[in-house]
Design a protein around this motif. Structure first.
Motif, PDB file in Angstrom:
ATOM      1  N   ILE A 113       0.847  -1.192   0.000  1.00  0.00           N
ATOM      2  CA  ILE A 113       0.000   0.000   0.000  1.00  0.00           C
ATOM      3  C   ILE A 113       0.882   1.240   0.000  1.00  0.00           C
ATOM      4  O   ILE A 113       1.851   1.323   0.759  1.00  0.00           O
ATOM      5  N   LEU A 114       0.534   2.201  -0.855  1.00  0.00           N
ATOM      6  CA  LEU A 114       1.199   3.503  -0.883  1.00  0.00           C
ATOM      7  C   LEU A 114       0.195   4.568  -0.465  1.00  0.00           C
ATOM      8  O   LEU A 114      -0.923   4.608  -0.984  1.00  0.00           O
ATOM      9  N   LEU A 115       0.592   5.429   0.461  1.00  0.00           N
ATOM     10  CA  LEU A 115      -0.246   6.539   0.918  1.00  0.00           C
ATOM     11  C   LEU A 115       0.610   7.785   1.055  1.00  0.00           C
ATOM     12  O   LEU A 115       1.742   7.714   1.525  1.00  0.00           O
ATOM     13  N   GLY A 116       0.049   8.917   0.682  1.00  0.00           N
ATOM     14  CA  GLY A 116       0.736  10.179   0.904  1.00  0.00           C
ATOM     15  C   GLY A 116       1.184  10.836  -0.377  1.00  0.00           C
ATOM     16  O   GLY A 116       0.518  10.763  -1.405  1.00  0.00           O
ATOM     17  N   PHE A 117       2.287  11.489  -0.320  1.00  0.00           N
ATOM     18  CA  PHE A 117       2.959  12.279  -1.342  1.00  0.00           C
ATOM     19  C   PHE A 117       2.175  13.541  -1.676  1.00  0.00           C
ATOM     20  O   PHE A 117       2.469  14.584  -1.132  1.00  0.00           O
ATOM     21  N   ASN A 118       1.192  13.493  -2.562  1.00  0.00           N
ATOM     22  CA  ASN A 118       0.465  14.708  -2.957  1.00  0.00           C
ATOM     23  C   ASN A 118      -0.343  15.317  -1.825  1.00  0.00           C
ATOM     24  O   ASN A 118      -0.646  16.506  -1.860  1.00  0.00           O
TER      25      ASN A 118
END
Length: 141
Positions: A67-72
């Protein structure tokens, strides 16, 4: 969990557990949309999910996920990568509880028969791209 569970992947530098945990929580609290990848025919697959989707079948056959969350959604473009197992939850009490605070873009009602919940059980969480900490930093759970 003790301080030795948090490390920097580049140099194995022990970091302050509270700082890393706080930075991860900040990403998790600000992120409303992420990418859940499971495996379909041994290849990563990211799709929208409902109870009748291929994603549910993938999870039942292989509950490992990334799972990837965040960045933008973060002020410094930090994000987290979560290595986890996933469980499909169909319990209406859980759905009712989550319905109050979740995005209702894809379902019109908490009684929608296609609505299910994906329970994430993290094995590790990696903080990336944080301006204030030496990242990547990983918490093993």
């Amino acid at each position: 969990m003790c301080d030795k569970d948090i490390y920097n992947n580049k140099e194995m530098i022990i970091l302050n557990k509270q700082q890393v945990t706080k930075a991860i929580e900040k990403v998790l609290n600000s992120s409303k949309i992420g990418v859940l990848s499971t495996a379909h025919h041994n290849k990563p697959n990211s799709t929208k999910t409902n109870i009748n989707s291929l994603k549910v079948e993938e999870i039942e056959n292989n509950p490992d996920a990334h799972i990837l969350l965040g960045f933008n959604e973060t002020t410094n473009n930090s994000f987290v990568e979560i290595d986890a197992t996933i469980e499909v939850v169909k319990d209406q009490k859980v759905i009712d509880w989550l319905w109050e605070t979740q995005d209702k873009t894809f379902f019109n009602s908490k009684e929608d028969p296609e609505l299910c919940v994906l329970k994430v059980i993290p094995r590790s969480i990696k903080l990336m791209n944080d301006d204030e900490l030496d990242t990547p930093a990983t918490i093993e759970l």
